[in-house]
Design an enzyme around this catalytic site. Structure first.
Site, PDB file in Angstrom:
ATOM      1  NE  ARG A  59      -2.882   0.212   3.390  1.00 11.77           N
ATOM      2  CZ  ARG A  59      -2.387   0.787   4.490  1.00 11.77           C
ATOM      3  NH1 ARG A  59      -2.072   2.072   4.480  1.00 11.77           N
ATOM      4  NH2 ARG A  59      -2.199   0.088   5.594  1.00 11.77           N
ATOM      5  CE1 TYR A 112     -14.445  11.585 -16.977  1.00 18.44           C
ATOM      6  CE2 TYR A 112     -13.457  11.642 -14.795  1.00 18.44           C
ATOM      7  CZ  TYR A 112     -14.170  10.971 -15.771  1.00 18.44           C
ATOM      8  OH  TYR A 112     -14.598   9.694 -15.542  1.00 18.44           O
ATOM      9  CG  ASP A 184      -6.774  15.504 -15.552  1.00 15.32           C
ATOM     10  OD1 ASP A 184      -6.000  14.970 -16.385  1.00 15.32           O
ATOM     11  OD2 ASP A 184      -7.814  14.967 -15.146  1.00 15.32           O
ATOM     12  CE  LYS A 209      -9.768   7.909 -19.724  1.00 16.61           C
ATOM     13  NZ  LYS A 209      -9.962   7.448 -18.362  1.00 16.61           N
TER      14      LYS A 209
HETATM   15  C1  LIG Z   1      -9.317  13.993 -18.064  1.00 15.28           C
HETATM   16  C2  LIG Z   1      -9.630  12.828 -17.173  1.00 15.28           C
HETATM   17  N1  LIG Z   1      -9.160  12.829 -15.910  1.00 15.28           N
HETATM   18  C3  LIG Z   1      -9.422  11.813 -15.070  1.00 15.28           C
HETATM   19  C4  LIG Z   1     -10.187  10.740 -15.458  1.00 15.28           C
HETATM   20  C5  LIG Z   1     -10.478   9.643 -14.472  1.00 15.28           C
HETATM   21  O1  LIG Z   1      -9.642   8.566 -14.728  1.00 15.28           O
HETATM   22  P1  LIG Z   1      -9.982   7.041 -14.315  1.00 15.28           P
HETATM   23  O2  LIG Z   1     -11.143   6.627 -15.142  1.00 15.28           O
HETATM   24  O3  LIG Z   1      -8.700   6.322 -14.612  1.00 15.28           O
HETATM   25  O4  LIG Z   1     -10.330   7.063 -12.858  1.00 15.28           O
HETATM   26  C6  LIG Z   1     -10.684  10.679 -16.756  1.00 15.28           C
HETATM   27  C7  LIG Z   1     -11.492   9.529 -17.186  1.00 15.28           C
HETATM   28  O5  LIG Z   1     -12.090   9.518 -18.245  1.00 15.28           O
HETATM   29  C8  LIG Z   1     -10.400  11.762 -17.640  1.00 15.28           C
HETATM   30  O6  LIG Z   1     -10.874  11.775 -18.900  1.00 15.28           O
END
Ligand SMILES: Cc1ncc(COP(=O)(O)O)c(C=O)c1O
Length: 392
Positions: A59, A112, A184, A209
């Site tokens: 962890r 998002y 992000d 992604k």
């Molecule tokens: C820009 C962005 N940030 C964060 C996330 C969240 O990621 P996760 O689905 O791996 O939790 C996504 C998911 O689509 C995203 O498009």
């Protein structure tokens, strides 16, 4: 440990460990162990409280996970990173690790959907206030700041409208005010943009992604510009338990090795499709920062070394046209997520951004006929044949 003289029940438990000397593996091994054994109790006690000490417990981190943390921190130009079980795990580790009741957060308007939902939860259940400002307006950020403002939250390229944040302006304003900036960088990755070079304190990713790139793993990571900020959030991260699994980290590490090649093709395919969609009579608007008509085009040209592989477009026929389009594609898959080698399409208003109210959707420019395309690495003519066939 010598196994001679031990009973079979004991020998099956204490399996021998290979001693690798004189060479080393080329690919990172998967350290599929939940814990590490020590010879010295003092070393173990010291290791429990340090993010940079010997490995202790899964962890906290693990050699495979740390390899991913170092690889992404290196790509982003950060001091250290925390890999997590998902992108939302990374975002929540940072938000919950740095905010407390009574604090104020400034976030960009276009986010998002999962992040927007989390921020609504922070406001509703955790007593944290939020003010939304445009992603490119440092003056609005300064005006929104309060003595209790702790964080500014941005996306390099927003999901799904692909707005590009003014990272240098917004991060500089945050820094002047003593506010931590979080970006992000999922859509851009450290190959197209490195927010820390533009003043960001923390970069978060859904490694699900582009970094992993093969639609076979869910993961996330938070990269910290300074070791101090990393240490502070790391203590919370081990309490939260959002840690990455070694096999997931290994898949992400392996995917990252081809990131540069994939990103080049994602971007060139997106350019190909954006231009052709923009000229199609059934399409009323295309949102991709590489197009001169896009509101972020000029800024994107300065900040990004490629315009990214995600585009959205609005169908003139609204929701019925969107539904017809999405059930007519044959090569592109109707599926969530993005950043993998396959082209995926979805309807943001009812899927990735379904938690937004009608007002919030309108504020984000997401219409009933908006379709998001996560452009893959297939041949561009096959992709256009599929999309244009579905449009017809
Ligand atoms: C820009 C962005 N940030 C964060 C996330 C969240 O990621 P996760 O689905 O791996 O939790 C996504 C998911 O689509 C995203 O498009």
């Amino acid at each position: 440990m010598r196994s001679e003289g031990l009973r079979p029940e004991t020998r099956v438990v204490h399996v021998p460990q290979p001693a690798v000397e004189g060479s080393r593996p080329i690919a990172m091994p998967i350290y599929q162990t939940s814990g590490f054994a020590f010879d010295d109790p003092a070393v173990m006690a010291d290791a429990m409280g340090r993010s940079d000490g010997p490995f202790v417990y899964g962890r906290y981190t693990n050699p495979t996970v740390r390899s991913l943390e170092q690889a992404v921190a290196g790509l982003e130009g950060g001091a250290a990173a925390i890999a997590t079980g998902s992108g939302m795990g990374a975002i929540n580790t940072v938000l919950l690790g740095l905010l407390k009741p009574g604090d104020h957060l400034i976030a960009q308007t276009s986010l998002y959907g999962g992040t927007a939902a989390m921020i609504n939860d922070l406001v509703g259940r955790f007593g944290i206030a939020v003010t939304y400002v445009p992603e490119n307006d440092p003056a609005a950020l300064r005006a929104a700041a309060r003595p209790e403002t702790r964080l500014v939250y941005l996306e390099t390229i927003s999901n799904p409208m692909t707005l590009v944040a003014d990272l240098p302006g917004m991060c500089a304003a945050a820094r002047e005010l003593g506010i931590v900036s979080v970006v992000d960088n999922t859509f851009a990755t450290g190959l197209l943009c490195r927010p820390i070079e533009h003043g960001a304190d923390i970069v978060v990713h859904s490694t699900t992604k582009y970094l992993s790139g093969h639609t076979d793993v869910v993961g996330g990571i938070a990269v910290f510009a300074s070791a101090e900020l990393h240490e502070k959030v790391w203590h919370f991260a081990i309490e939260l338990g959002a840690s990455a699994d070694p096999f997931a980290a290994w898949l992400s590490l392996r995917g990252m090795q081809t990131l540069a090649l994939r990103m080049e093709r994602h971007c060139s395919n997106a350019r190909h499709l954006a231009g052709r969609l923009a000229a199609h009579p059934a399409v009323s608007a295309v949102h991709w920062p590489g197009l001169p008509s896009h509101p972020s085009h000029e800024l994107a040209g300065k900040l990004l070394s490629g315009f990214g592989g995600v585009l959205s477009f609005d169908l003139a026929g609204g929701r019925p046209a969107g539904e017809k389009f999405m059930s007519s594609v044959r090569l592109a898959l109707l599926a969530p997520s993005l950043g993998g080698v396959e082209t995926l399409v979805l309807h943001p208003a009812t899927t990735s951004h379904r938690s937004l109210s009608a007002d919030e959707l309108a504020r984000n420019g997401i219409g009933e006929g908006t379709v998001r395309v996560a452009v893959g690495i297939e041949h561009p003519e096959d992709l256009w044949a599929d999309l244009s066939g579905a449009l017809a």
